[in-house]
Design an enzyme around this catalytic site. Structure first.
Site, PDB file in Angstrom:
ATOM      1  CE1 TYR A 115      35.939  42.722  30.086  1.00 43.62           C
ATOM      2  CE2 TYR A 115      33.771  42.422  29.113  1.00 43.62           C
ATOM      3  CZ  TYR A 115      34.638  42.273  30.172  1.00 43.62           C
ATOM      4  OH  TYR A 115      34.206  41.661  31.320  1.00 43.62           O
ATOM      5  CB  SER A 138      32.488  51.977  35.186  1.00 40.94           C
ATOM      6  OG  SER A 138      32.948  50.646  35.099  1.00 40.94           O
ATOM      7  N   GLY A 176      42.089  50.676  35.076  1.00 36.97           N
ATOM      8  CA  GLY A 176      41.887  49.271  35.397  1.00 36.97           C
ATOM      9  C   GLY A 176      41.514  49.023  36.844  1.00 36.97           C
ATOM     10  CB  SER A 184      36.529  48.572  39.093  1.00 41.16           C
ATOM     11  OG  SER A 184      36.923  47.347  38.548  1.00 41.16           O
ATOM     12  CD  GLU A 240      42.140  40.965  35.511  1.00 40.69           C
ATOM     13  OE1 GLU A 240      40.964  41.254  35.820  1.00 40.69           O
ATOM     14  OE2 GLU A 240      43.101  41.232  36.232  1.00 40.69           O
ATOM     15  CG  ASP A 244      35.420  44.933  37.671  1.00 44.82           C
ATOM     16  OD1 ASP A 244      36.249  44.073  38.018  1.00 44.82           O
ATOM     17  OD2 ASP A 244      35.506  45.558  36.593  1.00 44.82           O
TER      18      ASP A 244
END
Length: 359
Positions: free
Chosen positions: A220, A127, A123, A125, A36, A171
């Site tokens: 982020y 998008s 979390g 993904s 991560e 991702d």
């Protein structure tokens, strides 16, 4: 689940546009097992696709516009196919217009209907899943066969330019090139990857914490800036090239040192996890997950108290027979747990309404 979702997309398309769709495309979400916040540091990651995702029903249209309807939000948008402008505010339309803007082949007038079963902000993904599905729809209508790596790069560029998120490419690559039942060890420096089969006697589950996280709140992008500052201070192109000894010897600000320590140790954990996976060593794999969560919580500071409590509870259930950790960028989202099938019933009994089975 995929078949049901694609049929749902087809039915909703007909109801909304009053005609039949010419095709339906699908892209899954992804869960990251370990690795991560290292993709934008040229590191190694170990994600895998999940069963849930995004489906888009499409057809060619009349005129020169792309008409799109987000069925789950009951919202629509339209824009010229040859001039997809950036919306004033970031939202789902940012991804549609962004992917259209990345396309090299002229896109004809289209009608699109989007639906999905990935919880937004979980979390997993959503998008990236949407972007890859859009790319597959544009590919279908323009007659192309875009390479998965190229498709992932276009999706990443959409995040950067249209959504304002300085994300890495993990991702998008996991969604575009991942294989069901396999983890993908991806080198984010050169995008080389290999598929590692999950053992048949392992179970991978995702539990939604219920805390919706957002990425465009600055946190982020701030973490990325801190990593870049640490790399510059260490004199390396990226933290992929640093070692723990380098960090210990350097006079880094405390915050940058902690961020760098997470990245360097996390890349090492990905290598260890891949070895444990190939050897079928569930106990070792679980220990790596636990160490990864502690690093994200204490060094990178992207966890959340509710997520920490969920990790602790899942760890109580599985004991040494696997492990749990937060997955995704953090600040909420979901927890991944890898364990033996014997513990699945207990997890389902306690978290059934928040649970997604990956294998």
């Amino acid at each position: 689940m995929t078949q049901d979702l694609t049929e749902t997309a087809r039915e909703k398309f007909a109801a909304h546009f009053g005609c039949e769709a010419q095709g339906v495309v699908f892209a899954p979400g992804r869960v990251n097992l370990i690795g991560e916040h290292v993709d934008y540091n040229d590191g190694l990651v170990l994600p895998m696709p999940v069963k849930a995702g995004s489906a888009i029903a499409w057809s060619t249209g009349e005129g020169s516009d792309i008409e799109v309807h987000a069925a789950d939000l009951a919202e629509s948008d339209g824009f010229p196919a040859d001039a997809p402008s950036k919306p004033e505010q970031v939202g789902w339309t940012s991804y549609v217009r962004g992917m259209a803007a990345q396309w090299d082949t002229p896109i004809p007038a289209m009608r699109l209907l989007m639906t999905g079963d990935l919880p937004r902000g979980s979390g997993l993904s959503s998008s990236a899943s949407l972007c890859i599905a859009l790319g597959r729809a544009f590919d279908a209508v323009t007659g192309g066969a875009t390479d998965p790596t190229v498709l992932a790069e276009k999706a990443q560029q959409t995040e950067h330019e249209f959504a304002g998120v300085a994300c890495g490419i993990m991702d998008q690559m996991a969604v575009a090139a991942g294989e069901p039942g396999h983890a993908m060890q991806l080198d984010c420096r050169d995008l080389a990857y290999r598929q590692v089969a999950m053992p048949h006697d392992w179970a991978v589950l995702v539990v939604n914490s219920g805390v919706t996280r957002g990425l465009v709140d600055g946190e982020y992008n701030a973490r990325r800036a801190q990593c870049e500052a640490a790399a510059a201070a260490l004199g390396v192109a990226s933290l992929r090239d640093a070692t723990m000894d380098d960090i210990a010897a350097a006079d880094l600000p405390e915050l940058d040192a902690r961020r760098a320590s997470h990245v360097v140790s996390e890349i090492a954990r990905v290598r260890q996890a891949s070895n444990a996976l190939e050897q079928g060593d569930l106990s070792a794999f679980g220990q790596i997950l636990r160490e990864g969560h502690a690093s994200l919580r204490d060094l990178f500071e992207v966890s959340h108290p509710v997520v920490d409590q969920l990790v602790d509870r899942l760890q109580e259930i599985v004991g040494k027979d696997g492990g749990a950790r937060m997955t995704g960028a953090g600040f909420g989202g979901s927890v991944v747990v890898v364990t033996s099938p014997g513990h699945v019933a207990a997890i389902e009994a306690e978290f059934g309404d928040r649970l997604l089975r990956v294998t």
